[in-house]
Design an enzyme around this catalytic site. Structure first.
Site, PDB file in Angstrom:
ATOM      1  N   TYR A   1       0.807  -1.238   0.061  1.00  0.00           N
ATOM      2  CA  TYR A   1       0.112   0.063   0.110  1.00  0.00           C
ATOM      3  C   TYR A   1       1.002   1.279  -0.095  1.00  0.00           C
ATOM      4  O   TYR A   1       0.669   2.133  -0.730  1.00  0.00           O
ATOM      5  CB  TYR A   1      -0.877  -0.041   1.252  1.00  0.00           C
TER       6      TYR A   1
ATOM      7  N   LYS B   1       1.212   3.532  -3.398  1.00  0.00           N
ATOM      8  CA  LYS B   1       0.641   5.157  -3.310  1.00  0.00           C
ATOM      9  C   LYS B   1       1.806   5.796  -3.755  1.00  0.00           C
ATOM     10  O   LYS B   1       1.590   6.901  -4.490  1.00  0.00           O
ATOM     11  CB  LYS B   1      -0.024   5.344  -1.972  1.00  0.00           C
TER      12      LYS B   1
ATOM     13  N   ARG C   1      -9.730  -0.716  10.993  1.00  0.00           N
ATOM     14  CA  ARG C   1      -9.298   0.397  11.183  1.00  0.00           C
ATOM     15  C   ARG C   1      -9.818   0.652  12.644  1.00  0.00           C
ATOM     16  O   ARG C   1     -10.781   0.277  13.476  1.00  0.00           O
ATOM     17  CB  ARG C   1      -9.993   1.554  10.230  1.00  0.00           C
ATOM     18  N   VAL C   2      -8.930   1.761  13.114  1.00  0.00           N
ATOM     19  CA  VAL C   2      -9.008   1.888  14.813  1.00  0.00           C
ATOM     20  C   VAL C   2     -10.338   2.563  15.310  1.00  0.00           C
ATOM     21  O   VAL C   2     -11.061   1.820  16.149  1.00  0.00           O
ATOM     22  CB  VAL C   2      -7.784   2.776  15.330  1.00  0.00           C
ATOM     23  N   VAL C   3     -11.201   3.495  14.426  1.00  0.00           N
ATOM     24  CA  VAL C   3     -12.349   3.940  14.888  1.00  0.00           C
ATOM     25  C   VAL C   3     -13.468   3.002  14.839  1.00  0.00           C
ATOM     26  O   VAL C   3     -14.344   2.633  15.792  1.00  0.00           O
ATOM     27  CB  VAL C   3     -12.903   5.062  13.967  1.00  0.00           C
TER      28      VAL C   3
ATOM     29  N   GLN D   1       0.165   5.496  21.174  1.00  0.00           N
ATOM     30  CA  GLN D   1       0.394   6.181  19.742  1.00  0.00           C
ATOM     31  C   GLN D   1      -0.722   6.979  19.533  1.00  0.00           C
ATOM     32  O   GLN D   1      -1.772   6.840  19.998  1.00  0.00           O
ATOM     33  CB  GLN D   1       0.755   5.037  18.930  1.00  0.00           C
ATOM     34  N   THR D   2      -0.326   8.026  18.680  1.00  0.00           N
ATOM     35  CA  THR D   2      -1.258   8.951  18.390  1.00  0.00           C
ATOM     36  C   THR D   2      -1.737   8.748  16.770  1.00  0.00           C
ATOM     37  O   THR D   2      -1.094   8.291  15.919  1.00  0.00           O
ATOM     38  CB  THR D   2      -0.766  10.360  18.578  1.00  0.00           C
TER      39      THR D   2
ATOM     40  N   PRO E   1       2.782   3.110  12.576  1.00  0.00           N
ATOM     41  CA  PRO E   1       3.650   4.378  13.074  1.00  0.00           C
ATOM     42  C   PRO E   1       3.128   4.627  14.583  1.00  0.00           C
ATOM     43  O   PRO E   1       2.183   4.542  14.785  1.00  0.00           O
ATOM     44  CB  PRO E   1       2.849   5.434  11.815  1.00  0.00           C
TER      45      PRO E   1
END
Length: 318
Positions: A150, A154, A191-193, A214-215, A279
């Protein structure tokens, strides 16, 4: 210039996906004639079911790794699985979608002399050493990791867009999309949400990785779509790449706690090892978007999560 009574024809690849379906909806509101193209690997007919039957909406099943021969005025290239669960399922096809898909859509735009927008990604920056990330940062990316299909796909697509711009004077627009959420996210996309909301609604443990510190920065889908529209409508000399996201930063633990509050869930927090190449920090610098497009996000995380929770309650019947 098109005459006032001729509708602008707009192609949206990946148009039945999360972002694509919202974009198709928004374009129809402007009076455009929309051609939605999707191979339904991650897209869903349910996302665009309410648009089928409208006189200015057309749906076509097609894989952008193969050439497409249509007549349009503008192209939004969104086709590509965008969550790790989906793009790691078939990494070779993911890379082909980014690279061959870009080649095919750029070739179409060149033939038609059409303006084309590439939906690129914050994954361009990899696990960044610069914080927040500006468009001038070249990134810190692993070219041989499990996310590389990915990330590097990209990055290659961006290269192709700017080479077509330099070599063929093509009218290009490139945006780098940071974490975006909202209704029509896939409940199992990893995905986190969506993960946190679905886990909270089901009453199971909310999974955090590492220490949960982590943010990420979360942009509500309506804000992102307005940014895409502004970029497509911008002056020819504004090519990008331009970051699009919400610069307000949250830890994963903060997101989990807000999700528990909004759902009223009794779920507990569960901690697992951090995935490979994940990340630690991700936050956009959107100075360029503010200055060149007059765009910045308006919806707060809490307000956006309320709408997203409402969607998942209805969709999952929870």
């Amino acid at each position: 210039m098109k005459s006032a009574n001729v509708l602008e024809k707009v192609l949206v690849t990946g148009g039945a996906g999360f972002l694509g379906s919202h974009l198709c909806e928004r374009l129809l509101k402007t009076g455009a004639d929309v051609l939605c193209v999707d191979n339904f690997f991650t897209g869903s007919k349910a996302n665009i079911a309410h648009l089928i039957g409208k006189p200015t909406f057309e749906l076509m099943r097609h894989d952008v790794t193969f050439p497409l021969y249509v007549e349009v005025d503008k192209i939004f290239n969104l086709a590509c699985p965008a969550s790790p669960v989906h793009y790691q399922y078939d990494p070779v096809q993911t890379a082909k979608t980014s690279v061959n898909g870009a080649i095919n859509m750029l070739g179409l735009a060149k033939r038609l002399k059409a303006r084309i927008l590439q939906a690129s990604t914050s994954e361009i920056y990899g696990d960044p050493e610069m914080h927040p990330q500006t468009e001038g940062y070249w990134g810190r990316v692993n070219p041989v990791g499990i996310r590389s299909c990915y990330d590097e796909g990209k990055r290659c697509a961006e290269t192709l867009f700017f080479d077509y711009w330099r070599q063929h004077n093509l009218n290009i627009k490139v945006i780098r999309i940071f974490n975006t959420y909202g209704p029509r996210m896939h409940p199992d996309d990893g995905r986190v949400v969506s993960n946190f909301i679905v886990q909270a609604l089901r009453g199971v443990d909310i999974t955090l990785y590492g220490d949960g510190e982590q943010t990420r920065s979360f942009c509500y889908v309506d804000d992102l779509i307005e940014g895409m529209m502004a970029m497509m409508q911008s002056r020819d000399e504004i090519t990008g790449p331009i970051n699009m996201g919400n610069p307000t930063e949250f830890t994963m633990r903060e997101l989990a706690e807000l999700t528990l509050k909004l759902t009223g869930s009794k779920s507990k927090l569960s901690f697992l090892p951090l995935p490979s190449d994940d990340p630690r920090r991700r936050k956009p610098d959107i100075t360029v978007a503010r200055e060149q497009l007059g765009w910045s996000p308006k919806v707060s995380l809490e307000d956006g999560l309320k709408e997203t929770v409402r969607y998942f309650r209805h969709t999952l019947d929870l």
